[in-house]
Design an enzyme around this catalytic site. Structure first.
Site, PDB file in Angstrom:
ATOM      1  N   TYR A   1       0.829  -1.211   0.000  1.00  0.00           N
ATOM      2  CA  TYR A   1       0.000   0.000   0.000  1.00  0.00           C
ATOM      3  C   TYR A   1       0.857   1.252   0.000  1.00  0.00           C
ATOM      4  O   TYR A   1       1.971   1.235   0.519  1.00  0.00           O
ATOM      5  CB  TYR A   1      -0.909   0.015   1.227  1.00  0.00           C
ATOM      6  CG  TYR A   1      -2.009  -1.005   1.234  1.00  0.00           C
ATOM      7  CD1 TYR A   1      -2.340  -1.738   0.102  1.00  0.00           C
ATOM      8  CD2 TYR A   1      -2.741  -1.261   2.394  1.00  0.00           C
ATOM      9  CE1 TYR A   1      -3.352  -2.676   0.125  1.00  0.00           C
ATOM     10  CE2 TYR A   1      -3.764  -2.200   2.426  1.00  0.00           C
ATOM     11  CZ  TYR A   1      -4.055  -2.904   1.290  1.00  0.00           C
ATOM     12  OH  TYR A   1      -5.065  -3.833   1.315  1.00  0.00           O
TER      13      TYR A   1
ATOM     14  N   SER B   1     -13.699  -4.108   0.121  1.00  0.00           N
ATOM     15  CA  SER B   1     -14.371  -3.423  -0.994  1.00  0.00           C
ATOM     16  C   SER B   1     -15.896  -3.463  -0.861  1.00  0.00           C
ATOM     17  O   SER B   1     -16.605  -3.720  -1.840  1.00  0.00           O
ATOM     18  CB  SER B   1     -13.936  -4.022  -2.335  1.00  0.00           C
ATOM     19  OG  SER B   1     -14.207  -3.145  -3.404  1.00  0.00           O
TER      20      SER B   1
ATOM     21  N   LEU C   1     -20.957   1.812  -5.328  1.00  0.00           N
ATOM     22  CA  LEU C   1     -22.178   1.611  -4.561  1.00  0.00           C
ATOM     23  C   LEU C   1     -22.524   2.793  -3.661  1.00  0.00           C
ATOM     24  O   LEU C   1     -23.451   2.717  -2.859  1.00  0.00           O
ATOM     25  CB  LEU C   1     -22.063   0.330  -3.724  1.00  0.00           C
ATOM     26  CG  LEU C   1     -22.125  -0.970  -4.541  1.00  0.00           C
ATOM     27  CD1 LEU C   1     -21.696  -2.172  -3.709  1.00  0.00           C
ATOM     28  CD2 LEU C   1     -23.529  -1.176  -5.116  1.00  0.00           C
TER      29      LEU C   1
ATOM     30  N   GLY D   1     -23.331   5.672  -5.132  1.00  0.00           N
ATOM     31  CA  GLY D   1     -24.224   6.464  -5.964  1.00  0.00           C
ATOM     32  C   GLY D   1     -23.569   7.661  -6.617  1.00  0.00           C
ATOM     33  O   GLY D   1     -24.169   8.316  -7.478  1.00  0.00           O
ATOM     34  N   LYS D   2     -22.309   7.963  -6.259  1.00  0.00           N
ATOM     35  CA  LYS D   2     -21.718   9.196  -6.785  1.00  0.00           C
ATOM     36  C   LYS D   2     -21.456   9.126  -8.281  1.00  0.00           C
ATOM     37  O   LYS D   2     -21.575  10.145  -8.982  1.00  0.00           O
ATOM     38  CB  LYS D   2     -20.445   9.559  -6.032  1.00  0.00           C
ATOM     39  CG  LYS D   2     -19.268   8.615  -6.191  1.00  0.00           C
ATOM     40  CD  LYS D   2     -18.093   9.144  -5.357  1.00  0.00           C
ATOM     41  CE  LYS D   2     -16.874   8.258  -5.482  1.00  0.00           C
ATOM     42  NZ  LYS D   2     -15.748   8.777  -4.659  1.00  0.00           N
TER      43      LYS D   2
END
Length: 352
Positions: free
Chosen positions: A53, A240, A247, A249-250
């Site tokens: 990461y 995730s 998910l 909505g943006k």
């Protein structure tokens, strides 16, 4: 916040786990400090990271997340949180990690743990994952097993590092006090069962946790793996849960909204599938029809599945993080759950 035991261990973790893979790219040290402090204040005691990461993985940023997390860790009592990290394996083309890495052999596993502990400024990891299998399996958006990938360029069988050798290396680290429990990530049912079989036969560490993708668009866990989790007492750490923002909505409201999807073009092939936009629209509409935000619908669904031990959430802003955490206390009623199933049955797993 609710808590659960990690597999067959005595390690008690919160049902919500704070993911950190934005630290060092989308988030600064100050951002990370704020998020980590907030998480602890909300009863979250489980923190998840990895040597590769932040994501998307790049040579310029690799290990920054653990380094940032380490600066925060050194200011806190070590027994006030549960810490998980992961070793990167081969087959992902990340030549900047230990020269490849060449495999999940003893030298690579020991080197990875040693370096993670140094960056994290701690003496031990509570949970240590193999980030993905060394052997040939479909993963990260692949969904079909390819027997040809068992062979090298000359047509000879590839000699994968055996599961037994991997467990033996992890066993040494447990006995040395450097890790407490073992986990697998992005694993398949056959692989999990083999690790369990070998551990039992050879008296080696038993897998305590499985960290796999699980969300409204990717419910592949329910085909075979949930029975394994139930019968073997393995904790699922679902990652995730918001499908890289699809998910929330943006991207339904604005396909060019700022987020990982638009900032890192070509990343996360799992969510480039043709059914993803329509599934996003359907679940977004369902949430809003019931007075919920799309985030609340998606997260509550995952949080409260019977086989989910803990859910890994992440955010780039404190506003996002607060909504993600508060969504744990939203419970979906039977009507909403029934409508979710109807959508699922008409467009099953568009993001495998």
């Amino acid at each position: 916040m609710d808590y659960t035991l990690l597999g067959n261990t005595d390690i008690r973790v919160s049902k919500v786990c704070l993911g950190t893979m934005t630290y060092g790219d989308q988030n600064t040290q100050a951002d990370a400090n704020d998020q980590l402090d907030y998480a602890l204040s909300q009863g979250i005691n489980f923190i998840d990271t990895a040597e590769m990461y932040p994501v998307p993985p790049r040579a310029e940023t690799v290990t920054r997340t653990e380094t940032i997390l380490g600066h925060w860790i050194k200011t806190k009592p070590r027994d006030s949180f549960i810490l998980a990290s992961k070793i990167a394996g081969p087959r992902r083309g990340m030549h900047w990690i230990r020269g490849g890495p060449t495999g999940l052999d003893r030298d690579n596993i020991r080197a990875a743990v040693h370096d993670s502990l140094q960056r994290l400024q701690t003496d031990y990891l509570d949970l240590y994952y193999l980030h993905w299998p060394e052997r040939n399996v479909p993963m990260f958006g692949q969904y079909q097993f390819d027997p040809q990938a068992e062979l090298d360029k000359d047509g000879n069988p590839i000699a994968w590092v055996s599961m037994q050798a991997q467990l033996e290396a992890l066993d040494e680290l447990i006995k040395e006090g450097k890790i407490r429990a073992v986990g697998l990530s992005n694993e398949q049912p056959w692989g999990l069962m083999e690790f369990l079989r070998i551990a039992k036969e050879r008296n080696l560490p038993r897998v305590a946790a499985l960290q796999n993708c699980y969300n409204l668009m990717n419910r592949g866990m329910e085909f075979g793996m949930t029975e394994v989790l139930y019968r073997e007492g393995i904790s699922l750490m679902a990652y995730s849960p918001l499908a890289f923002g699809h998910l929330t909505g943006k991207y339904v409201d604005d396909p060019q909204a700022v987020g990982r999807v638009t900032q890192f073009l070509g990343y996360a092939q799992r969510y480039k599938k043709p059914g993803v936009p329509e599934a996003s629209k359907r679940y977004t509409a369902l949430a809003r029809a019931h007075g919920l935000s799309p985030t609340q619908l998606a997260l509550s669904f995952v949080y409260h599945r019977w086989f989910v031990g803990s859910t890994v959430i992440g955010a780039t802003s404190m506003t996002q993080l607060a909504e993600n955490v508060s969504s744990y206390f939203v419970k979906l009623n039977a009507d909403v759950l029934a409508e979710i199933e109807q959508i699922h049955l008409t467009m099953m797993n568009p993001a495998p």
